[in-house]
Design an enzyme around this catalytic site. Structure first.
Site, PDB file in Angstrom:
ATOM      1  N   GLY A  31       0.808  -1.216   0.000  1.00 32.71           N
ATOM      2  CA  GLY A  31       0.000   0.000   0.000  1.00 32.71           C
ATOM      3  C   GLY A  31       0.838   1.262   0.000  1.00 32.71           C
ATOM      4  N   HIS A  37       4.524   1.970  -8.091  1.00 25.92           N
ATOM      5  CA  HIS A  37       3.601   0.822  -8.065  1.00 25.92           C
ATOM      6  C   HIS A  37       2.726   0.819  -9.318  1.00 25.92           C
ATOM      7  CE1 HIS A  37       4.138   1.422  -3.575  1.00 25.92           C
ATOM      8  NE2 HIS A  37       4.454   0.151  -3.727  1.00 25.92           N
ATOM      9  N   GLN A  61       7.624  -9.445   8.049  1.00 25.79           N
ATOM     10  CA  GLN A  61       8.865  -9.009   7.405  1.00 25.79           C
ATOM     11  C   GLN A  61       9.459  -7.758   8.054  1.00 25.79           C
ATOM     12  OE1 GLN A  61       6.789  -8.273   3.501  1.00 25.79           O
ATOM     13  NE2 GLN A  61       8.215  -6.575   3.354  1.00 25.79           N
ATOM     14  N   ASP A 150      14.028  -2.603  -4.839  1.00 28.22           N
ATOM     15  CA  ASP A 150      14.329  -3.659  -3.869  1.00 28.22           C
ATOM     16  C   ASP A 150      15.038  -4.788  -4.614  1.00 28.22           C
ATOM     17  OD1 ASP A 150      12.911  -2.666  -1.380  1.00 28.22           O
ATOM     18  OD2 ASP A 150      11.310  -2.542  -2.857  1.00 28.22           O
ATOM     19  N   SER A 186       7.310   4.279  -0.747  1.00 28.80           N
ATOM     20  CA  SER A 186       6.203   4.620   0.150  1.00 28.80           C
ATOM     21  C   SER A 186       6.728   5.378   1.358  1.00 28.80           C
ATOM     22  CB  SER A 186       5.497   3.342   0.619  1.00 28.80           C
ATOM     23  OG  SER A 186       5.046   2.626  -0.497  1.00 28.80           O
TER      24      SER A 186
HETATM   25  O1  PAF Z   1       8.074  -4.816  -1.642  1.00 35.09           O
HETATM   26  C1  PAF Z   1       7.054  -4.887  -0.928  1.00 35.09           C
HETATM   27  O2  PAF Z   1       6.196  -3.994  -0.906  1.00 35.09           O
HETATM   28  C2  PAF Z   1       6.868  -6.090  -0.030  1.00 35.09           C
HETATM   29  O3  PAF Z   1       8.072  -6.550   0.458  1.00 35.09           O
HETATM   30  C3  PAF Z   1       6.064  -7.234  -0.683  1.00 35.09           C
HETATM   31  C4  PAF Z   1       6.796  -7.815  -1.879  1.00 35.09           C
HETATM   32  C5  PAF Z   1       4.699  -6.732  -1.113  1.00 35.09           C
HETATM   33  C6  PAF Z   1       5.864  -8.370   0.324  1.00 35.09           C
HETATM   34  O4  PAF Z   1       5.177  -7.919   1.457  1.00 35.09           O
END
Ligand code: PAF
Length: 280
Positions: A31, A37, A61, A150, A186
């Site tokens: 989000g 995105h 995570q 990432d 974000s």
């Molecule tokens: O990159 C992200 O936003 C998150 O690590 C993901 C891949 C949605 C997993 O929660």
């Protein structure tokens, strides 16, 4: 755009489309969506018949509870952006829907988990592995789209898919940048005005560092990054490394024939940002 909050409902809708022979593209997110995105949604729309986006702030995570607490949430704006981009399905599950019981799985990503983010955020990639495997199993897409900001995460996800033998193609998409070069994230909305100006120095530092790598060497570029970041108020370097982009092995010497990437993580105020730059 249809919105689903349970996997049961999402599955029923997807099953109909899969039976009709439609291909599914999937964009997993946490989000606080931005144009980065949305570019993933666009890639998915170009390459697949139906696009599914998930928004789920995955607790497993986050190795820092404050980071999880403060993770930005902009659900209304997210929906508007997705509608406008032409996303077909939005899946916004609860923690119980994703983790009906505690996920105790431990993945072994080998070397990938022993460098860079793997060292500084212990358990982070295991949490990513847990949620991404659950989401990929639920959505069963043909392709899943991830941002290459990432970089290490994309490599981990590819390794995960290989280990679990999941029938999905992982597509790594280019970083989108703000007008001044700052990589879209974000987390950027948590920067105050002054921090935002400081953050805009990151891509400039990376560009200069890449030139130093090519003209003087890796040690010199590290020295440059360490020195400059230590002089900028409110900036604190977490790591800066020059790696082989195919393995993430840290390089000591630059050779034109080795695919090379510069990766950085640093704090601007309390906000941790990452960025990377591939040497062409
Ligand atoms: O990159 C992200 O936003 C998150 O690590 C993901 C891949 C949605 C997993 O929660």
């Amino acid at each position: 755009m249809q919105v689903f909050t349970t996997i049961k409902d999402l599955n029923s809708a997807l099953r109909v489309l899969i039976k009709m022979g439609k291909t599914i593209g999937f964009v997993p997110t946490m989000g606080a969506l931005h144009q980065g995105h949305i570019s993933l949604i666009n890639y998915s729309k170009e390459q697949c018949d139906v696009t599914v986006c998930s928004i789920f702030v995955n607790p497993t995570q986050f190795n820092n509870p404050e980071d999880l607490d403060k993770y930005p949430k902009t659900p209304e704006n997210d929906k508007l952006l997705l509608e406008k981009a032409g996303c077909d399905f939005l899946y916004t599950p609860s923690v119980e829907d994703i983790y009906p019981e505690k996920d105790n799985r431990k993945f072994d990503f080998g070397f990938l988990d022993t460098v860079l983010e793997g060292v500084l955020r212990p358990g982070h990639f295991n949490g990513v592995g847990q949620v991404v495997s659950i989401l990929l199993e639920h959505v069963a897409p043909n392709k899943a789209f991830f941002g290459s900001k990432d970089y290490q995460q994309v490599m981990v996800v590819k390794e995960l898919v290989k280990q679990l033998n999941l029938p999905v193609e992982i597509i790594s998409c280019p970083i989108l940048r703000e007008f001044d070069g700052l990589a879209m994230s974000s987390r950027n909305i948590r920067l105050n005005d002054q921090e935002r100006i400081i953050a805009s120095l990151i891509p400039k530092i990376m560009l200069k560092a890449s030139i130093i790598v090519k003209t003087q060497g890796i040690n010199e570029s590290k020295q440059f990054v360490e020195e400059i970041t230590s002089k900028i108020t409110d900036m604190k370097l977490d790591y800066f490394e020059v790696c082989d982009s195919s393995s993430l092995v840290i390089l000591d010497f630059y050779e034109k024939t080795t695919p090379t990437i510069l990766l950085i993580a640093l704090f601007v105020g309390k906000i941790r940002l990452i960025d990377n730059l591939v040497i062409e």
